[in-house]
Design an enzyme around this catalytic site. Structure first.
Site, mmCIF file in Angstrom:
data_model
loop_
_atom_site.group_PDB
_atom_site.id
_atom_site.type_symbol
_atom_site.label_atom_id
_atom_site.label_comp_id
_atom_site.label_asym_id
_atom_site.label_seq_id
_atom_site.Cartn_x
_atom_site.Cartn_y
_atom_site.Cartn_z
ATOM 1 N N LYS A 1 0.844 -1.216 0.000
ATOM 2 C CA LYS A 1 0.000 0.000 0.000
ATOM 3 C C LYS A 1 0.872 1.256 0.000
ATOM 4 O O LYS A 1 0.655 2.177 -0.784
ATOM 5 C CB LYS A 1 -0.890 -0.013 1.258
ATOM 6 C CG LYS A 1 -1.573 1.296 1.545
ATOM 7 C CD LYS A 1 -2.448 1.200 2.761
ATOM 8 C CE LYS A 1 -1.765 1.568 4.060
ATOM 9 N NZ LYS A 1 -1.433 2.991 4.220
ATOM 10 N N ASN A 2 1.851 1.267 0.880
ATOM 11 C CA ASN A 2 2.637 2.499 1.029
ATOM 12 C C ASN A 2 3.582 2.743 -0.135
ATOM 13 O O ASN A 2 4.099 3.858 -0.282
ATOM 14 C CB ASN A 2 3.420 2.479 2.352
ATOM 15 C CG ASN A 2 2.507 2.739 3.535
ATOM 16 O OD1 ASN A 2 1.328 3.028 3.353
ATOM 17 N ND2 ASN A 2 3.033 2.611 4.740
ATOM 18 N N CYS B 1 -4.751 8.500 9.455
ATOM 19 C CA CYS B 1 -4.870 7.840 10.756
ATOM 20 C C CYS B 1 -4.491 8.779 11.898
ATOM 21 O O CYS B 1 -3.570 9.591 11.778
ATOM 22 C CB CYS B 1 -3.972 6.609 10.792
ATOM 23 S SG CYS B 1 -4.736 5.178 10.041
ATOM 24 N N ARG C 1 0.956 14.679 12.867
ATOM 25 C CA ARG C 1 1.259 14.467 11.448
ATOM 26 C C ARG C 1 1.287 15.771 10.636
ATOM 27 O O ARG C 1 0.522 15.956 9.683
ATOM 28 C CB ARG C 1 0.293 13.448 10.843
ATOM 29 C CG ARG C 1 0.252 12.164 11.657
ATOM 30 C CD ARG C 1 -0.333 11.018 10.938
ATOM 31 N NE ARG C 1 0.584 10.406 9.998
ATOM 32 C CZ ARG C 1 0.279 9.369 9.237
ATOM 33 N NH1 ARG C 1 -0.929 8.855 9.303
ATOM 34 N NH2 ARG C 1 1.153 8.843 8.417
ATOM 35 N N ASP D 1 4.834 0.866 12.033
ATOM 36 C CA ASP D 1 3.585 0.262 11.551
ATOM 37 C C ASP D 1 3.391 -1.183 12.018
ATOM 38 O O ASP D 1 2.354 -1.785 11.755
ATOM 39 C CB ASP D 1 3.515 0.326 10.018
ATOM 40 C CG ASP D 1 3.218 1.732 9.525
ATOM 41 O OD1 ASP D 1 2.935 2.609 10.352
ATOM 42 O OD2 ASP D 1 3.273 1.955 8.296
ATOM 43 N N ARG E 1 -8.457 -0.144 5.264
ATOM 44 C CA ARG E 1 -7.569 0.788 4.554
ATOM 45 C C ARG E 1 -6.306 0.103 4.066
ATOM 46 O O ARG E 1 -5.710 0.533 3.082
ATOM 47 C CB ARG E 1 -7.168 1.942 5.482
ATOM 48 C CG ARG E 1 -8.347 2.813 5.850
ATOM 49 C CD ARG E 1 -7.941 3.893 6.784
ATOM 50 N NE ARG E 1 -6.922 4.694 6.130
ATOM 51 C CZ ARG E 1 -6.525 5.875 6.531
ATOM 52 N NH1 ARG E 1 -7.076 6.398 7.600
ATOM 53 N NH2 ARG E 1 -5.605 6.528 5.900
HETATM 54 C C1 UD1 Z 1 4.821 6.921 6.149
HETATM 55 C C2 UD1 Z 1 3.873 5.767 6.020
HETATM 56 C C3 UD1 Z 1 3.352 5.370 7.399
HETATM 57 C C4 UD1 Z 1 4.510 5.095 8.341
HETATM 58 C C5 UD1 Z 1 5.494 6.262 8.353
HETATM 59 C C6 UD1 Z 1 6.741 5.984 9.160
HETATM 60 C C7 UD1 Z 1 2.913 6.068 3.828
HETATM 61 C C8 UD1 Z 1 1.717 6.384 3.006
HETATM 62 N N1 UD1 Z 1 2.776 6.135 5.169
HETATM 63 O O1 UD1 Z 1 4.073 8.010 6.688
HETATM 64 O O2 UD1 Z 1 2.544 4.198 7.257
HETATM 65 O O3 UD1 Z 1 4.017 4.902 9.646
HETATM 66 O O4 UD1 Z 1 5.909 6.592 7.011
HETATM 67 O O5 UD1 Z 1 7.400 4.875 8.669
HETATM 68 O O6 UD1 Z 1 3.945 5.709 3.303
HETATM 69 N N2 UD1 Z 1 6.723 14.746 10.237
HETATM 70 C C9 UD1 Z 1 6.743 16.095 10.504
HETATM 71 N N3 UD1 Z 1 6.554 16.955 9.453
HETATM 72 C C10 UD1 Z 1 6.370 16.511 8.170
HETATM 73 C C11 UD1 Z 1 6.365 15.130 7.922
HETATM 74 C C12 UD1 Z 1 6.546 14.252 8.982
HETATM 75 O O7 UD1 Z 1 6.904 16.527 11.635
HETATM 76 O O8 UD1 Z 1 6.214 17.345 7.266
HETATM 77 C C13 UD1 Z 1 6.917 13.799 11.371
HETATM 78 C C14 UD1 Z 1 5.713 12.871 11.540
HETATM 79 O O9 UD1 Z 1 4.697 13.471 12.301
HETATM 80 C C15 UD1 Z 1 6.351 11.688 12.201
HETATM 81 C C16 UD1 Z 1 7.743 11.633 11.555
HETATM 82 O O10 UD1 Z 1 7.986 12.940 11.029
HETATM 83 O O11 UD1 Z 1 6.479 11.928 13.582
HETATM 84 C C17 UD1 Z 1 7.899 10.620 10.442
HETATM 85 O O12 UD1 Z 1 6.830 10.797 9.518
HETATM 86 P P1 UD1 Z 1 6.956 10.387 7.985
HETATM 87 O O13 UD1 Z 1 8.186 9.571 7.782
HETATM 88 O O14 UD1 Z 1 6.782 11.598 7.157
HETATM 89 O O15 UD1 Z 1 5.673 9.463 7.799
HETATM 90 P P2 UD1 Z 1 4.626 9.496 6.633
HETATM 91 O O16 UD1 Z 1 5.327 9.699 5.328
HETATM 92 O O17 UD1 Z 1 3.495 10.374 6.984
#
Ligand code: UD1
Length: 420
Positions: A23-24, A117, A122, A306, A398
């Site tokens: 999915k991701n 989620c 986030r 995850d 999902r």
């Molecule tokens: C992706 C995955 C999710 C997984 C996560 C971590 C997808 C669609 N989702 O989510 O399933 O749990 O990686 O492996 O691929 N953060 C910020 N600012 C930002 C972006 C992120 O502060 O602009 C923080 C987030 O809140 C979190 C951390 O950085 O605490 C890591 O997030 P990130 O690696 O961006 O996760 P996602 O890409 O949202």
């Protein structure tokens, strides 16, 4: 109408399960089709609601989708630069990928904030700051993000902290941008390597995915083509943990062991028996597992956030105490209260959970609060004494395809119940 799972726990699970495509990996890749001229055909698109929601947004952008049982074809010839509204983005955190793809294609985009989620705040500041550092004008007002990239220039972006999504956004935003862009302090998740593989298959020049630095040499256009995405490492991990809990020669087929190496090493320290073949693993529970004394989530190749709820279920019935630290998301312990309702003994302070293993869980009425928490609760229901009702099954849909049917096929007693 509410849908829930009714589980009669305590069955031994055996047989074979196949792991669906990731999915991701698919979510950014589907958004990335906007960058391609012509038709893109995917051969193994999984049937998850997150994927449907992404396809729904693409349709609104005038991408033509044709789906047969075998493949999904997307024709992006007439894709339009439409405003992407809250009604579309609030169902899907991954809707943020469309911003990077639209900026790459049209140099302009308007999008509402992403939903997704409830596992922490986030924010998307890392994505937006990276765009800004390349000259994109970003204005946030009335719940929308207005981006203008007409002055965007290739250059160096150093991410303030590692983010999977921000790395993917920037890869998509810059692959049609003239010159060389260097992304530093990027995430190294396999899904990033897969996005690079997709973009390159369509004609991009993205190098270094899977390391700390990615280099993108802009090309004038991407073409269409065919593509198949690798198996979902989190689903594979969920079944591996299930096998360690109550499997008897449970065979998990079609996944990449190197994506689950950290988990496999943990499981090898417990009591379960693992037989490894090429692209499958046969796993059997063997009495009570030994508790993993300390475990923390962290970006790949470390233990994935995850799989944290699922491993918590395993630890909740292990022999001994496990200290589990959640480093990635600040609010990812919502399942603890539910596991405790089932007889688990878990204490949480800030980002640390102390899990004192109990002999048995018992059935209860529990509520999934997000996708993976839901999976963790289903695993708990499958090993508990008596009946468990897992509410909010829509979260689980999902990212797991017909989960109850797959689990039933290996001997679980689980039913989906619809309540008017
Ligand atoms: C992706 C995955 C999710 C997984 C996560 C971590 C997808 C669609 N989702 O989510 O399933 O749990 O990686 O492996 O691929 N953060 C910020 N600012 C930002 C972006 C992120 O502060 O602009 C923080 C987030 O809140 C979190 C951390 O950085 O605490 C890591 O997030 P990130 O690696 O961006 O996760 P996602 O890409 O949202």
């Amino acid at each position: 109408m509410e849908e829930l799972f009714l589980i009669n726990g305590g069955k031994i699970l055996s047989g074979k399960v196949n792991v669906e495509a990731s999915k991701n990996a698919y979510l950014p890749i589907l958004a990335g089709t906007i960058l391609c001229d012509g038709e893109v055909i995917f051969h193994n698109v999984p049937n998850f609601t997150d994927i449907h929601n992404m396809c729904e947004i693409l349709k609104r952008l005038n991408v033509k989708l044709f789906s047969s049982g075998e493949f999904l074809k997307l024709d992006t010839t007439n894709v339009k630069n439409e405003k992407i509204t809250h009604e579309l983005t609030n169902k899907l955190r991954a809707s943020i990928f469309l911003l990077g793809a639209m900026l790459g294609k049209f140099r302009q985009a308007v999008i509402s904030y992403p939903g997704g989620c409830n596992i922490g705040q986030r924010p998307i500041d890392i994505h937006l700051n990276a765009f800004k550092s390349l000259g994109v004008k970003v204005i946030e007002k009335h719940g929308y993000i207005y981006c203008n990239a007409s002055n965007m220039k290739a250059g160096k972006v150093t991410f303030s902290s590692v983010s999977v999504g921000a790395t993917e956004s920037l890869m998509m935003c810059t692959c049609l941008l003239k010159g060389r862009t260097t992304l530093c302090n990027v995430a190294k998740e396999p899904e990033i390597v897969e996005l690079a593989r997709f973009l390159n298959a369509m004609g991009a020049d993205v190098q270094g995915a899977g390391t700390d630095v990615i280099e993108i040499n802009g090309v004038p256009k991407l073409q269409g083509g065919t593509f198949k995405v690798f198996p979902d490492r989190i689903i594979a991990g969920t079944y591996l943990i299930l096998g360690a809990l109550c499997g008897q020669k449970l065979q998990i087929n079609g996944f990449k062991k190197e994506h689950n190496e950290y988990l496999l090493n943990i499981l090898k320290e417990t009591a379960c028996e693992i037989v490894e073949k090429n692209d499958n693993i046969i796993i059997s529970a063997n009495g009570r597992n030994k508790a993993c004394r300390f475990l923390e989530t962290a970006p790949f190749p470390n233990f994935p956030t995850d799989l944290q709820p699922q491993i918590m279920t395993l630890e909740s019935v292990a022999n001994g105490t496990c200290v589990l630290k959640e480093n990635v998301f600040e609010n990812r312990f919502n399942h603890v209260m539910e596991l405790n309702k089932m007889g688990a003994d878990i204490l949480v302070k800030d980002r640390i959970a102390v899990i004192s293993g109990v002999e048995k869980l018992y059935g209860a009425d529990v509520f999934a609060t997000d996708l993976r928490a839901g999976a963790g609760l289903v695993l708990a229901g499958l090993i508990a004494d008596g009946y468990t009702t897992v509410h909010n099954v829509h979260f689980i849909d999902r990212g797991y395809e017909k989960f109850e049917e797959k689990l039933s096929s290996i001997g679980a007693d689980i039913k989906r119940i619809k309540i008017e």
